[in-house]
Design a protein around this motif. Sequence first.
Motif, PDB file in Angstrom:
ATOM      1  N   SER A   1       0.827  -1.209   0.000  1.00 55.11           N
ATOM      2  CA  SER A   1       0.000   0.000   0.000  1.00 55.11           C
ATOM      3  C   SER A   1       0.862   1.259   0.000  1.00 55.11           C
ATOM      4  O   SER A   1       0.553   2.233  -0.696  1.00 55.11           O
ATOM      5  N   MET A   2       1.920   1.217   0.778  1.00 56.36           N
ATOM      6  CA  MET A   2       2.825   2.375   0.802  1.00 56.36           C
ATOM      7  C   MET A   2       3.461   2.590  -0.572  1.00 56.36           C
ATOM      8  O   MET A   2       3.571   3.723  -1.033  1.00 56.36           O
ATOM      9  N   ALA A   3       3.855   1.519  -1.238  1.00 59.91           N
ATOM     10  CA  ALA A   3       4.451   1.624  -2.570  1.00 59.91           C
ATOM     11  C   ALA A   3       3.427   2.156  -3.579  1.00 59.91           C
ATOM     12  O   ALA A   3       3.764   2.982  -4.438  1.00 59.91           O
ATOM     13  N   ALA A   4       2.176   1.697  -3.472  1.00 62.01           N
ATOM     14  CA  ALA A   4       1.134   2.163  -4.395  1.00 62.01           C
ATOM     15  C   ALA A   4       0.874   3.654  -4.206  1.00 62.01           C
ATOM     16  O   ALA A   4       0.738   4.400  -5.181  1.00 62.01           O
ATOM     17  N   VAL A   5       0.815   4.107  -2.970  1.00 60.71           N
ATOM     18  CA  VAL A   5       0.602   5.533  -2.697  1.00 60.71           C
ATOM     19  C   VAL A   5       1.787   6.350  -3.202  1.00 60.71           C
ATOM     20  O   VAL A   5       1.602   7.403  -3.832  1.00 60.71           O
ATOM     21  N   ALA A   6       3.005   5.869  -2.962  1.00 58.88           N
ATOM     22  CA  ALA A   6       4.191   6.589  -3.428  1.00 58.88           C
ATOM     23  C   ALA A   6       4.197   6.678  -4.952  1.00 58.88           C
ATOM     24  O   ALA A   6       4.526   7.731  -5.517  1.00 58.88           O
ATOM     25  N   ALA A   7       3.810   5.595  -5.641  1.00 56.17           N
ATOM     26  CA  ALA A   7       3.763   5.612  -7.105  1.00 56.17           C
ATOM     27  C   ALA A   7       2.710   6.600  -7.601  1.00 56.17           C
ATOM     28  O   ALA A   7       2.953   7.353  -8.555  1.00 56.17           O
ATOM     29  N   CYS A   8       1.554   6.619  -6.968  1.00 55.03           N
ATOM     30  CA  CYS A   8       0.497   7.569  -7.363  1.00 55.03           C
ATOM     31  C   CYS A   8       0.953   9.008  -7.172  1.00 55.03           C
ATOM     32  O   CYS A   8       0.716   9.861  -8.039  1.00 55.03           O
ATOM     33  N   LEU A   9       1.597   9.285  -6.058  1.00 53.62           N
ATOM     34  CA  LEU A   9       2.100  10.640  -5.818  1.00 53.62           C
ATOM     35  C   LEU A   9       3.170  11.025  -6.834  1.00 53.62           C
ATOM     36  O   LEU A   9       3.192  12.156  -7.334  1.00 53.62           O
ATOM     37  N   LEU A  10       4.044  10.089  -7.160  1.00 56.60           N
ATOM     38  CA  LEU A  10       5.085  10.350  -8.153  1.00 56.60           C
ATOM     39  C   LEU A  10       4.463  10.647  -9.517  1.00 56.60           C
ATOM     40  O   LEU A  10       4.829  11.622 -10.179  1.00 56.60           O
ATOM     41  N   PHE A  11       3.494   9.829  -9.937  1.00 54.29           N
ATOM     42  CA  PHE A  11       2.833  10.058 -11.218  1.00 54.29           C
ATOM     43  C   PHE A  11       2.092  11.392 -11.223  1.00 54.29           C
ATOM     44  O   PHE A  11       2.055  12.092 -12.233  1.00 54.29           O
ATOM     45  N   GLU A  12       1.493  11.763 -10.112  1.00 50.43           N
ATOM     46  CA  GLU A  12       0.779  13.038 -10.027  1.00 50.43           C
ATOM     47  C   GLU A  12       1.739  14.213 -10.176  1.00 50.43           C
ATOM     48  O   GLU A  12       1.472  15.153 -10.921  1.00 50.43           O
ATOM     49  N   VAL A  13       2.874  14.151  -9.493  1.00 57.25           N
ATOM     50  CA  VAL A  13       3.853  15.230  -9.571  1.00 57.25           C
ATOM     51  C   VAL A  13       4.410  15.334 -10.988  1.00 57.25           C
ATOM     52  O   VAL A  13       4.515  16.433 -11.554  1.00 57.25           O
ATOM     53  N   VAL A  14       4.760  14.206 -11.594  1.00 57.42           N
ATOM     54  CA  VAL A  14       5.290  14.219 -12.959  1.00 57.42           C
ATOM     55  C   VAL A  14       4.232  14.752 -13.929  1.00 57.42           C
ATOM     56  O   VAL A  14       4.531  15.577 -14.799  1.00 57.42           O
ATOM     57  N   GLY A  15       2.991  14.308 -13.778  1.00 57.40           N
ATOM     58  CA  GLY A  15       1.918  14.780 -14.646  1.00 57.40           C
ATOM     59  C   GLY A  15       1.680  16.272 -14.515  1.00 57.40           C
ATOM     60  O   GLY A  15       1.475  16.972 -15.511  1.00 57.40           O
ATOM     61  N   LEU A  16       1.710  16.774 -13.286  1.00 57.67           N
ATOM     62  CA  LEU A  16       1.537  18.210 -13.069  1.00 57.67           C
ATOM     63  C   LEU A  16       2.656  19.016 -13.703  1.00 57.67           C
ATOM     64  O   LEU A  16       2.419  20.069 -14.305  1.00 57.67           O
ATOM     65  N   ARG A  17       3.872  18.525 -13.576  1.00 52.58           N
ATOM     66  CA  ARG A  17       5.012  19.235 -14.176  1.00 52.58           C
ATOM     67  C   ARG A  17       4.898  19.258 -15.691  1.00 52.58           C
ATOM     68  O   ARG A  17       5.127  20.284 -16.329  1.00 52.58           O
ATOM     69  N   LEU A  18       4.525  18.123 -16.295  1.00 54.98           N
ATOM     70  CA  LEU A  18       4.383  18.070 -17.748  1.00 54.98           C
ATOM     71  C   LEU A  18       3.240  18.959 -18.229  1.00 54.98           C
ATOM     72  O   LEU A  18       3.371  19.668 -19.234  1.00 54.98           O
ATOM     73  N   ARG A  19       2.110  18.926 -17.521  1.00 53.37           N
ATOM     74  CA  ARG A  19       0.974  19.773 -17.884  1.00 53.37           C
ATOM     75  C   ARG A  19       1.327  21.253 -17.745  1.00 53.37           C
ATOM     76  O   ARG A  19       0.990  22.069 -18.599  1.00 53.37           O
ATOM     77  N   GLY A  20       2.025  21.604 -16.677  1.00 56.80           N
ATOM     78  CA  GLY A  20       2.435  22.993 -16.475  1.00 56.80           C
ATOM     79  C   GLY A  20       3.380  23.462 -17.566  1.00 56.80           C
ATOM     80  O   GLY A  20       3.256  24.581 -18.081  1.00 56.80           O
ATOM     81  N   ARG A  21       4.315  22.604 -17.957  1.00 57.93           N
ATOM     82  CA  ARG A  21       5.253  22.944 -19.028  1.00 57.93           C
ATOM     83  C   ARG A  21       4.506  23.146 -20.347  1.00 57.93           C
ATOM     84  O   ARG A  21       4.779  24.087 -21.087  1.00 57.93           O
ATOM     85  N   ALA A  22       3.548  22.265 -20.635  1.00 58.90           N
ATOM     86  CA  ALA A  22       2.770  22.389 -21.870  1.00 58.90           C
ATOM     87  C   ALA A  22       1.954  23.675 -21.882  1.00 58.90           C
ATOM     88  O   ALA A  22       1.878  24.372 -22.901  1.00 58.90           O
ATOM     89  N   ILE A  23       1.364  24.019 -20.748  1.00 56.24           N
ATOM     90  CA  ILE A  23       0.572  25.252 -20.668  1.00 56.24           C
ATOM     91  C   ILE A  23       1.468  26.474 -20.838  1.00 56.24           C
ATOM     92  O   ILE A  23       1.125  27.416 -21.556  1.00 56.24           O
TER      93      ILE A  23
END
Length: 76
Positions: free
Chosen positions: A22-44
Amino acid sequence: MMWHSWSDFFAMGGYALYVWGSMAAVAACLLFEVVGLRLRGRAIRNELAGARAAELGQNTGRNAGGKFGDNVGENA
């Protein structure tokens, strides 16, 4: 809970697979969220920079007609 050693802590009373999974799943979700936000922000930011350049007439040397050199010799 009290643990007598680090191995007891990591074993989590026999539920280590569920707890650490569960800890690994939460860490992976947080990592994907941060990466996605950075990519979306860069695109905008890139989109806004392109729109601003087009608004200011600095869109890579192209004129309103969209072809290079259409207005050669004309006063724009």
